[in-house]
Design an enzyme around this catalytic site. Structure first.
Site, PDB file in Angstrom:
ATOM      1  N   ASP A 253      36.919  41.320  31.243  1.00  0.00           N
ATOM      2  CA  ASP A 253      36.255  42.595  31.526  1.00  0.00           C
ATOM      3  C   ASP A 253      37.112  43.566  32.338  1.00  0.00           C
ATOM      4  OD1 ASP A 253      36.046  41.175  34.008  1.00  0.00           O
ATOM      5  OD2 ASP A 253      34.381  42.459  34.600  1.00  0.00           O
TER       6      ASP A 253
ATOM      7  N   ASP B  39      37.485  34.694  31.123  1.00  0.00           N
ATOM      8  CA  ASP B  39      37.363  35.106  32.522  1.00  0.00           C
ATOM      9  C   ASP B  39      35.977  34.650  33.014  1.00  0.00           C
ATOM     10  OD1 ASP B  39      37.623  36.691  34.919  1.00  0.00           O
ATOM     11  OD2 ASP B  39      36.348  38.197  33.962  1.00  0.00           O
TER      12      ASP B  39
ATOM     13  N   ASP C 281      34.226  35.971  36.544  1.00  0.00           N
ATOM     14  CA  ASP C 281      33.500  37.049  37.236  1.00  0.00           C
ATOM     15  C   ASP C 281      33.296  38.275  36.345  1.00  0.00           C
ATOM     16  OD1 ASP C 281      33.382  35.500  39.488  1.00  0.00           O
ATOM     17  OD2 ASP C 281      35.005  36.525  40.539  1.00  0.00           O
TER      18      ASP C 281
HETATM   19 MG   LIG Z   1      36.289  39.665  35.636  1.00  0.00          MG
END
Ligand SMILES: [Mg+2]
Length: 288
Positions: free
Chosen positions: A231, A23, A25
């Site tokens: 996340d 990922d 961000d």
């Molecule tokens: Mg993320």
């Protein structure tokens, strides 16, 4: 720290051809600054070892291309929460073709489209508003407004607005109204997910897209070992598809407690710091 040894000796001995899905961000990129500086030592190591790093983000194609250039990355990537898979021409020796997916040949990529049409998502946003939900998507906002809410520069916010398969949106309402909103999204044959923002999308997710690439890597390389780092909730489908799922701490310093997957490793460190820790530990332990 929730430290768990990743491999028993027996698994270690069969580990081959590591592929890393990540990922952006809040994971490889810092939540506030969008910087990957803290991950540089780990990025350098995977470059030296020629380990494929596949970006799998809610960001748009043009945003990811921007970061691939900064990272010196020439591997396939997945845009807009699994909406599109972009495979550089001649990356795989085998021909990328599948009757199951719509595929287009462009000059530089073979593109596999899994996502909804953006026009359909924009229509769905209109319908949600007419049903009384106070929702506002990137398509309703100016570049300046997107920059203000995301912390992206004006140039990057313009790239974030160039969408094909997925619409990030804001909901101005109470939390207890969210289940009703999500039901309304579902009633339109669409899905929602959550990363930094809420997203409305079609029958695509990061996991479906990652699975397509995992299959191609397997056909090309034989046995592979897959690691994914994320996340947020929108990373769950991707994390479920790999051998070694990892989450890093979010910007508030906590792991997302809603994520529960067998074998999940909760790495210490926020964003790119945790990302580097995970990669260095993984490669160190596995002597890849
Ligand atoms: Mg993320």
């Amino acid at each position: 720290m929730d430290y768990q040894p990743w491999f028993s000796g027996s698994i270690l001995s069969i580990m081959k051809n590591l592929i890393i899905f990540t990922d952006l961000d809040g994971t490889l990129l810092d939540y506030d600054t969008y910087s990957f500086e803290k991950a540089l030592p780990a990025l350098q190591l995977i470059r030296e070892k020629h380990i494929p790093l596949v970006i799998c983000s809610s960001k748009t194609r043009i945003e990811i291309e921007h970061y691939r250039k900064k990272l010196g990355n020439s591997h396939p990537f997945i845009s807009e929460n699994g909406g599109g898979i972009f495979i550089p021409k001649n990356y795989f020796n085998l021909r990328v073709e599948s009757l199951e997916f719509r595929e287009e040949q462009e000059d530089t990529y073979t593109v596999i489209r899994l996502g909804a049409r953006y026009d359909d998502l924009r229509k769905a946003m209109e319908q949600l508003r007419s049903e009384g939900f106070n929702v506002r998507g990137f398509g309703d906002m100016t570049v300046k407004e997107i920059s203000d809410v995301s912390g992206l520069s004006i140039a990057e916010a313009a790239m974030a607005k160039e969408r094909d398969f997925d619409e990030p949106f804001f909901f101005d309402g109470e939390n207890h109204e969210l289940p009703r909103l999500f039901e309304a999204v579902k009633a339109k044959g669409l899905k929602h997910t959550q990363g930094r923002f809420l997203h409305i999308l079609g029958n695509s997710d990061k996991g479906r897209a990652a699975a397509v690439l995992i299959d191609l890597y397997k056909k090309e390389l034989g046995e592979i070992t897959t690691l994914a780092i994320g996340d947020s909730l929108n990373d769950v489908p991707m994390l479920e598809k790999v051998d070694c799922p990892v989450i890093v701490r979010k910007h508030d310093g906590e792991h997302d407690e809603r994520i529960s997957i067998a074998n999940l490793v909760k790495e210490d460190g926020t964003g790119p710091e945790g990302w580097a820790r995970a990669v260095l530990r993984f490669i160190g332990e596995t002597k890849n």
